[in-house]
Design an enzyme around this catalytic site. Structure first.
Site, PDB file in Angstrom:
ATOM      1  N   ARG A 142      -7.381  37.267   0.036  1.00  0.00           N
ATOM      2  CA  ARG A 142      -6.557  38.417   0.359  1.00  0.00           C
ATOM      3  C   ARG A 142      -5.132  37.935   0.555  1.00  0.00           C
ATOM      4  NH1 ARG A 142      -7.616  42.360   5.441  1.00  0.00           N
ATOM      5  NH2 ARG A 142      -6.869  40.539   6.561  1.00  0.00           N
TER       6      ARG A 142
ATOM      7  N   THR B 152       0.498  41.444   1.056  1.00  0.00           N
ATOM      8  CA  THR B 152       0.131  42.766   0.507  1.00  0.00           C
ATOM      9  C   THR B 152      -1.257  43.218   0.959  1.00  0.00           C
ATOM     10  OG1 THR B 152      -0.920  41.811  -1.434  1.00  0.00           O
ATOM     11  CG2 THR B 152       1.456  42.236  -1.581  1.00  0.00           C
TER      12      THR B 152
ATOM     13  N   ASP C 165     -10.600  35.366  12.018  1.00  0.00           N
ATOM     14  CA  ASP C 165     -10.652  35.014  10.598  1.00  0.00           C
ATOM     15  C   ASP C 165     -11.945  34.253  10.320  1.00  0.00           C
ATOM     16  OD1 ASP C 165     -10.300  33.528   8.110  1.00  0.00           O
ATOM     17  OD2 ASP C 165      -8.246  34.303   8.174  1.00  0.00           O
TER      18      ASP C 165
ATOM     19  N   ASP D 193     -11.653  30.841   8.378  1.00  0.00           N
ATOM     20  CA  ASP D 193     -11.059  29.774   9.188  1.00  0.00           C
ATOM     21  C   ASP D 193     -12.035  29.283  10.259  1.00  0.00           C
ATOM     22  OD1 ASP D 193      -8.714  29.645   7.796  1.00  0.00           O
ATOM     23  OD2 ASP D 193      -7.597  30.953   9.161  1.00  0.00           O
TER      24      ASP D 193
HETATM   25  C1  PRP Z   1     -11.507  37.617   4.205  1.00  0.00           C
HETATM   26  C2  PRP Z   1     -12.952  38.047   4.230  1.00  0.00           C
HETATM   27  C3  PRP Z   1     -13.026  39.018   3.093  1.00  0.00           C
HETATM   28  C4  PRP Z   1     -11.676  39.690   3.152  1.00  0.00           C
HETATM   29  C5  PRP Z   1     -11.817  41.021   3.813  1.00  0.00           C
HETATM   30  O1  PRP Z   1     -11.332  36.662   3.239  1.00  0.00           O
HETATM   31  O2  PRP Z   1     -13.864  36.980   4.117  1.00  0.00           O
HETATM   32  O3  PRP Z   1     -13.241  38.420   1.823  1.00  0.00           O
HETATM   33  O4  PRP Z   1     -10.831  38.834   3.920  1.00  0.00           O
HETATM   34  O5  PRP Z   1     -10.640  41.693   3.810  1.00  0.00           O
HETATM   35  P1  PRP Z   1     -10.439  43.030   2.982  1.00  0.00           P
HETATM   36  O6  PRP Z   1     -11.611  43.905   3.230  1.00  0.00           O
HETATM   37  O7  PRP Z   1      -9.169  43.595   3.590  1.00  0.00           O
HETATM   38  O8  PRP Z   1     -10.242  42.694   1.541  1.00  0.00           O
HETATM   39  P2  PRP Z   1      -9.913  35.966   2.964  1.00  0.00           P
HETATM   40  O9  PRP Z   1      -9.164  36.756   1.950  1.00  0.00           O
HETATM   41  O10 PRP Z   1      -9.233  35.704   4.253  1.00  0.00           O
HETATM   42  O11 PRP Z   1     -10.315  34.639   2.235  1.00  0.00           O
HETATM   43  P3  PRP Z   1     -11.177  33.402   2.734  1.00  0.00           P
HETATM   44  O12 PRP Z   1     -12.611  33.856   2.809  1.00  0.00           O
HETATM   45  O13 PRP Z   1     -10.932  32.425   1.651  1.00  0.00           O
HETATM   46  O14 PRP Z   1     -10.657  32.957   4.073  1.00  0.00           O
HETATM   47  N1  URA Z   2     -10.805  38.827   7.144  1.00  0.00           N
HETATM   48  C1  URA Z   2     -11.293  38.188   8.232  1.00  0.00           C
HETATM   49  O1  URA Z   2     -11.759  37.036   8.141  1.00  0.00           O
HETATM   50  N2  URA Z   2     -11.235  38.826   9.418  1.00  0.00           N
HETATM   51  C2  URA Z   2     -10.758  40.062   9.546  1.00  0.00           C
HETATM   52  O2  URA Z   2     -10.756  40.598  10.667  1.00  0.00           O
HETATM   53  C3  URA Z   2     -10.258  40.706   8.394  1.00  0.00           C
HETATM   54  C4  URA Z   2     -10.295  40.059   7.207  1.00  0.00           C
END
Ligand code: PRP
Ligand code: URA
Length: 215
Positions: free
Chosen positions: A110, A114, A206, A209
């Site tokens: 994400r 944006t 997160d 993370d």
């Molecule tokens: C997080 C989560 C989802 C997304 C959700 O991933 O694991 O994939 O955000 O957000 P959304 O519903 O607003 O799209 P992130 O993009 O942080 O990537 P990561 O898993 O690599 O940390």
């Molecule tokens: N992605 C995450 O990991 N946590 C949130 O709360 C939203 C998006």
């Protein structure tokens, strides 16, 4: 499992063990190792619910005493598709339950400014049209990532898809259901809202993370 009339397509797994583990997961003092184990365990318990209507077929089996007709899951192997990265944390737990499941991967992140999903990887087994898919991601926030992942799965021919997440926001559920009303959503908790940075409140922070120790 319970449904919410205001959010069609959503089922919430209210099993006491799931709710207990989720509370520990939310706690900011829960260390990475325990966080990872809990994601695994909750995913396994949720997959048990999500697979309760898999089709069965009769199969002969010889017990030590006689021949009988048992049941086995029919059709092509179930396919798990984690959305990278955080969805990876849900795979091992479900594989304990369904060791023969195939595993595809969808790479999405994400964009922090944006909040729109950016895709970077896609690989799933062939014969997508004949398989049952469990799409996995702990967090359903704006819904952008889940909608994009389902778009990609459908483009590759998938027709039977379920989305499993741990924590969902009302906005995310509505967006996924509007775009893909045929895709059931299962979560362990429906939280209140998103903050200005698109994080779920109260949420668990997160997920990627906390799983991988990258903050
Ligand atoms: C997080 C989560 C989802 C997304 C959700 O991933 O694991 O994939 O955000 O957000 P959304 O519903 O607003 O799209 P992130 O993009 O942080 O990537 P990561 O898993 O690599 O940390
Ligand atoms: N992605 C995450 O990991 N946590 C949130 O709360 C939203 C998006």
């Amino acid at each position: 499992m319970t449904t919410t009339p205001a959010l069609p397509g959503l089922s919430i797994v209210r099993h006491p063990l799931v709710q207990h583990k989720l509370t520990i997961l939310r706690d900011k003092s829960t260390p990475k190792k325990i966080f990872k184990e809990l994601v695994d365990e909750i995913a396994m318990l949720m997959a048990y619910e999500a697979t309760s209507d898999l089709a069965l077929e009769p199969v002969p089996v010889d017990t030590p005493l006689e021949r009988m007709t048992g049941q086995r899951v029919s059709g092509k192997k179930l396919t798990l598709v984690p959305i990278l990265r955080a969805g990876l944390g849900m795979v091992e737990g479900i594989l304990k339950l369904v060791p023969s499941a195939r595993v595809g991967h969808i790479g999405l992140y994400r964009d922090h400014a944006t909040l729109e999903p950016v895709d970077y990887y896609f690989k799933i087994p062939a014969d997508a049209g004949e398989r049952d898919f469990l799409l996995l991601d702990p967090m359903l926030a704006t819904g952008g990532s889940a909608v994009a992942a389902i778009n990609s799965l459908k483009k590759a021919g998938a027709v039977r898809i379920r989305f499993l997440c741990l924590v969902a926001s009302p906005l995310g559920v509505a967006r996924v259901h509007d775009a893909h009303p045929d895709v059931p959503i299962l979560c362990a908790a429906l939280d209140r809202e998103l903050n200005e940075r698109g994080y779920i409140l109260p949420g668990l922070g997160d997920a990627g993370d906390r799983l991988f120790g990258t903050r």
